[in-house]
Scaffold this motif. Structure first.
Motif, mmCIF file in Angstrom:
data_model
loop_
_atom_site.group_PDB
_atom_site.id
_atom_site.type_symbol
_atom_site.label_atom_id
_atom_site.label_comp_id
_atom_site.label_asym_id
_atom_site.label_seq_id
_atom_site.Cartn_x
_atom_site.Cartn_y
_atom_site.Cartn_z
ATOM 1 N N PHE A 115 46.645 40.410 27.715
ATOM 2 C CA PHE A 115 47.688 41.169 28.625
ATOM 3 C C PHE A 115 46.851 41.428 29.958
ATOM 4 C CE2 PHE A 115 49.224 45.311 30.230
ATOM 5 C CZ PHE A 115 50.343 44.747 30.379
ATOM 6 N N THR A 116 45.751 42.009 29.921
ATOM 7 C CA THR A 116 44.905 42.365 30.983
ATOM 8 C C THR A 116 44.836 41.093 31.934
ATOM 9 O OG1 THR A 116 43.701 44.043 29.999
ATOM 10 C CG2 THR A 116 42.655 43.357 32.018
ATOM 11 N N LEU A 117 44.276 40.019 31.447
ATOM 12 C CA LEU A 117 44.339 38.513 32.206
ATOM 13 C C LEU A 117 45.534 38.155 32.757
ATOM 14 C CD1 LEU A 117 41.979 36.588 30.030
ATOM 15 C CD2 LEU A 117 41.319 37.472 32.261
ATOM 16 N N ALA A 118 46.659 38.588 32.271
ATOM 17 C CA ALA A 118 47.927 38.094 32.550
ATOM 18 C C ALA A 118 48.472 39.055 33.978
ATOM 19 C CB ALA A 118 49.042 38.422 31.695
ATOM 20 N N MET A 119 47.708 40.150 34.168
ATOM 21 C CA MET A 119 48.018 41.005 35.501
ATOM 22 C C MET A 119 47.641 40.298 36.453
ATOM 23 S SD MET A 119 49.865 43.398 34.421
ATOM 24 C CE MET A 119 50.739 42.070 33.387
ATOM 25 N N PRO A 158 46.521 52.489 43.051
ATOM 26 C CA PRO A 158 45.537 52.945 42.320
ATOM 27 C C PRO A 158 45.509 52.126 40.967
ATOM 28 C CG PRO A 158 46.663 54.936 43.070
ATOM 29 C CD PRO A 158 47.456 53.779 43.400
ATOM 30 N N LEU A 159 46.571 51.754 40.451
ATOM 31 C CA LEU A 159 46.412 50.963 38.997
ATOM 32 C C LEU A 159 45.685 49.579 39.412
ATOM 33 C CD1 LEU A 159 47.226 50.406 36.226
ATOM 34 C CD2 LEU A 159 49.346 49.449 36.960
ATOM 35 N N GLY A 160 46.539 49.069 40.640
ATOM 36 C CA GLY A 160 45.474 47.698 41.234
ATOM 37 C C GLY A 160 44.127 47.889 41.386
ATOM 38 N N LEU A 193 52.672 40.947 41.814
ATOM 39 C CA LEU A 193 51.918 42.113 41.813
ATOM 40 C C LEU A 193 52.568 43.364 42.003
ATOM 41 C CD1 LEU A 193 49.054 40.215 44.038
ATOM 42 C CD2 LEU A 193 48.832 41.157 41.632
ATOM 43 N N GLU A 194 53.752 43.308 42.733
ATOM 44 C CA GLU A 194 54.430 44.808 42.916
ATOM 45 C C GLU A 194 55.261 44.854 41.676
ATOM 46 O OE1 GLU A 194 57.811 46.494 45.765
ATOM 47 O OE2 GLU A 194 57.448 44.321 45.674
ATOM 48 N N ALA A 195 55.609 43.981 40.967
ATOM 49 C CA ALA A 195 56.407 44.295 39.847
ATOM 50 C C ALA A 195 55.424 44.765 38.667
ATOM 51 C CB ALA A 195 57.158 42.956 39.320
ATOM 52 N N ASP A 196 54.068 44.451 38.540
ATOM 53 C CA ASP A 196 53.188 44.889 37.842
ATOM 54 C C ASP A 196 52.610 46.311 38.080
ATOM 55 O OD1 ASP A 196 53.672 42.743 36.011
ATOM 56 O OD2 ASP A 196 52.203 41.534 36.706
ATOM 57 N N GLY A 197 52.965 46.684 39.394
ATOM 58 C CA GLY A 197 52.543 48.225 39.625
ATOM 59 C C GLY A 197 51.292 48.023 40.473
ATOM 60 N N LEU A 207 41.479 47.736 38.599
ATOM 61 C CA LEU A 207 41.210 46.517 38.180
ATOM 62 C C LEU A 207 39.883 45.915 38.749
ATOM 63 C CD1 LEU A 207 44.526 44.363 37.644
ATOM 64 C CD2 LEU A 207 42.956 44.889 35.989
ATOM 65 N N ILE A 208 39.762 46.308 39.938
ATOM 66 C CA ILE A 208 38.625 46.052 40.733
ATOM 67 C C ILE A 208 37.381 45.787 40.054
ATOM 68 C CG2 ILE A 208 37.048 46.458 43.087
ATOM 69 C CD1 ILE A 208 40.068 44.968 43.388
ATOM 70 N N PRO A 209 36.927 46.919 39.380
ATOM 71 C CA PRO A 209 35.474 46.741 38.649
ATOM 72 C C PRO A 209 35.639 45.393 37.449
ATOM 73 C CG PRO A 209 36.575 49.037 38.473
ATOM 74 C CD PRO A 209 37.707 48.213 39.220
ATOM 75 N N ILE A 210 36.758 45.186 36.997
ATOM 76 C CA ILE A 210 36.793 44.050 36.121
ATOM 77 C C ILE A 210 36.418 42.674 36.844
ATOM 78 C CG2 ILE A 210 38.329 42.734 34.714
ATOM 79 C CD1 ILE A 210 39.884 45.243 33.956
ATOM 80 N N VAL A 211 37.173 42.598 38.236
ATOM 81 C CA VAL A 211 37.078 41.605 38.761
ATOM 82 C C VAL A 211 35.438 41.537 39.429
ATOM 83 C CG1 VAL A 211 37.670 40.443 41.176
ATOM 84 C CG2 VAL A 211 39.466 41.609 39.904
ATOM 85 N N GLU A 212 34.929 42.683 39.989
ATOM 86 C CA GLU A 212 33.325 42.531 39.968
ATOM 87 C C GLU A 212 32.330 42.063 39.022
ATOM 88 O OE1 GLU A 212 33.115 46.381 41.771
ATOM 89 O OE2 GLU A 212 33.987 45.800 43.781
#
Length: 131
Positions: A24-28, A95-97, A71-75, A100-105
């Motif tokens: 689910f997280t990857l799908a975002m 803030p929700l987006g 991206l907008e639909a997923d908040g 995810l930044i620590p995951i991306v980093e």
């Protein structure tokens, strides 16, 4: 929805056939450009559509539009319309987006470590990401 992975995960979630939080997280942020868009918005706070297009010169208008809509639909981002002399739209990370930044980093750090272990030192360019 244009992204197949996201569409499949959301459909299974809606049908009660859901089994993996990681999926689910990857799908975002699945989709060719979503990570890049999120990183640019995180770094610079907001961009107009054409500003994002200039940052990603090989992306098509249609693909950027679809990625931004998802991206907008997923908040993960917001879309704000400004009605001044000329109508324009600005996109910002939520803030929700940002969460995810620590995951991306962490993914970036893993990639750097893996490339170093493989004794590779590639030079990445967003324009070459499409290849």
């Amino acid at each position: 929805m244009t992204d197949v992975v996201r569409k499949d995960v959301m459909a299974r979630l809606g049908n009660g056939d859901y089994s993996c939080e990681k999926e689910f997280t990857l799908a975002m942020f699945s989709g060719k450009w979503k990570l890049v868009i999120l990183c640019h918005l995180n770094e610079h706070h907001s961009y107009r559509f054409n500003g994002l297009r200039n940052l990603l010169p090989t992306i098509t208008h249609k693909v950027l539009t679809n990625q931004l809509r998802e991206l907008e639909a997923d908040g993960l981002i917001t879309r704000k319309v400004f009605e001044e002399k000329q109508l324009y739209v600005e996109y910002s990370i939520t803030p929700l987006g940002r969460s995810l930044i620590p995951i991306v980093e962490a993914m970036g750090a893993w990639g750097r470590q893996r490339l170093a272990a493989m004794q590779l030192n590639p030079t990445f360019n967003v324009n070459e990401a499409e290849a």
